[in-house]
Design an enzyme around this catalytic site. Structure first.
Site, short mmCIF file in Angstrom:
data_model
loop_
_atom_site.label_atom_id
_atom_site.label_comp_id
_atom_site.label_asym_id
_atom_site.label_seq_id
_atom_site.Cartn_x
_atom_site.Cartn_y
_atom_site.Cartn_z
N SER A 1 0.73 -1.28 0.11
CA SER A 1 0.05 0.05 -0.05
C SER A 1 0.91 1.29 0.06
CB SER A 1 -1.02 -0.06 1.13
OG SER A 1 -2.00 -0.58 0.86
N GLY B 1 2.91 -0.88 4.01
CA GLY B 1 2.24 -1.55 2.87
C GLY B 1 2.37 -2.90 3.37
N THR C 1 -8.68 -18.05 2.51
CA THR C 1 -7.77 -18.92 3.56
C THR C 1 -6.34 -18.84 3.22
OG1 THR C 1 -7.81 -20.73 1.89
CG2 THR C 1 -9.50 -20.76 3.33
N SER D 1 -9.63 1.66 1.96
CA SER D 1 -10.20 1.18 1.04
C SER D 1 -9.00 0.88 -0.22
CB SER D 1 -11.30 1.88 0.44
OG SER D 1 -11.59 1.22 -0.84
N ASN D 2 -8.80 -0.26 -0.53
CA ASN D 2 -8.04 -0.72 -1.67
C ASN D 2 -8.79 -0.33 -2.95
OD1 ASN D 2 -5.73 -1.55 -0.41
ND2 ASN D 2 -6.73 -3.41 0.09
#
Length: 393
Positions: free
Chosen positions: A76, A327, A139, A176-177
């Site tokens: 990020s 990130g 998962t 929010s990505n």
């Protein structure tokens, strides 16, 4: 990348060093990396303007330490680059912060509520965080098995926005990505060029960032600082190497590859006013509390326009504010921060992210805090004490 809340831990028995002589700093910094490696983090690097260090292994089954100058997936931290590109277009009067996305990108979003550029930049738009679970990792095993899936940028946004808004735009905050993927599409639409090319032309080449690129579907890290790992399968299975990956699902949110020296140079240029005019840099640094509206969780930082503000004063014992971003993607945890005033700056990499245990999650934060606070951990510390700040990356 999923939202990963990392608790910065104060190590039991850890010493706060104040007034330490300058010549002791390299040992102190190396000690924080060694402590992380002693807790079974595969590898760590730290790059400051005056020092580079590493600990652990570059590749688990081979001898050799990580390369502090090498490349890695910065997750990020990509958002700060995307935000800078958007604000450059604002500076050129090609875009306005209050422009409505539905007007600029008609047909992309299903929501009738108007969503602005500013809201997406600051995570106040209410758009969903990520892809629905049926299209992404549900998962730990899927971290290993779903690594070569291609996502067209527009399709990733369309799938994400089949979910309802988290709150009415402008009435809350939630990381929010999806919002930054929308901004990546906006940059492409406004420039008529792929985001990777825009980033190269406007940031990487002008700053001489030779290690920085948006790889798209290219799954390899060209010159890796170290391989990234996750406990994809339960012990006694060994850690799974997740270095090779397709992150096209994170167009503007998290697919960047860079290096410690490049990230330091980028944040120095950005915060030094070399990439944006003063008014827009001030806007970028105008923050709101990072308190997640749906859950009420305080992430422990304030958020501007693609920029995190972290107050380290409680740890440092003196006023200390740092700016930058963190990130997370499978196998790679990055922190890149710089003092608000002063020369101190550091970028750290840990090569275990989503499946790190509580002790590892705390220890991998210490090298960053250590740069600003002279914070010295003891290797093999048995216990950790929660608190100070969480990072939503």
């Amino acid at each position: 990348m999923r939202l990963v809340r990392v608790v910065l831990c104060l190590l039991t028995g850890t010493a706060l060093v104040t007034g330490a002589p300058a010549q002791a700093a390299p040992d102190r910094r190396q000690a924080s990396l060694d402590a992380a490696a002693a807790a079974d983090i595969p590898g760590m690097t730290a790059v400051a303007p005056d020092w580079r260090g590493s600990a652990g292994r570059q590749v688990l089954d081979r001898p050799g330490k990580p390369d502090p100058s090498g490349q890695f997936r910065v997750g990020s931290v990509s958002k700060t680059f995307t935000a800078t590109l958007v604000l450059q277009l604002v500076a050129e009067h090609k875009l306005g912060l209050d422009d409505v996305i539905q007007d600029r990108l008609p047909g992309l979003l299903p929501y009738p509520e108007p969503i602005t550029v500013h809201q997406l930049l600051q995570h106040t738009a209410g758009v969903p965080r990520d892809l629905p679970l049926e299209y992404t990792w549900a998962t730990n095993e899927e971290l290993a098995t779903e690594r070569f899936v291609h996502f067209d940028g527009r399709r990733a946004v369309q799938l994400s926005t089949t979910q309802p808004l988290l709150f009415a735009p402008g009435t809350g905050w939630s990381y929010s990505n999806t919002g930054y993927n929308i901004l990546g599409l906006l940059v492409e639409h406004m420039t008529g060029k792929p985001l990777a090319r825009v980033l190269d032309e406007r940031i990487a080449r002008p700053l001489g960032l030779r290690d920085t690129l948006l790889p798209g579907d290219f799954p390899f890290v060209p010159r890796p600082a170290a391989h990234g790992y996750e406990q994809a399968y339960p012990a006694p299975h060994p850690l799974t190497d997740v270095t090779t990956y397709n992150y096209s699902r994170y167009l503007g949110a998290g697919q960047l590859i860079s290096s410690g020296p490049d990230l330091n140079h980028f944040f120095d240029a950005l915060l030094g006013g070399r990439l944006l005019p003063p008014a827009l840099l001030d806007a970028m640094k105008t923050t709101v509390p990072g308190v997640d509206t749906p859950t009420g969780l305080d992430e422990g930082f304030d958020y501007g326009l693609g920029l995190m503000r972290v107050d380290l004063t409680p740890l440092c014992g003196k006023p200390t504010v740092v700016w930058g971003h963190g990130g997370d993607v499978p196998g790679f945890n990055t922190l890149s921060f710089k003092e608000q005033t002063g020369p101190l700056q550091v970028t750290t990499l840990a090569t275990l992210d989503l499946t790190a245990n509580a002790e590892q999650a705390g220890l991998r934060q210490v090298p960053m805090v250590n740069e600003f606070c002279a914070f010295t951990p003891r290797p093999n510390t048995a216990k950790t004490t929660e608190r100070l700040f969480r990072l939503a990356l």
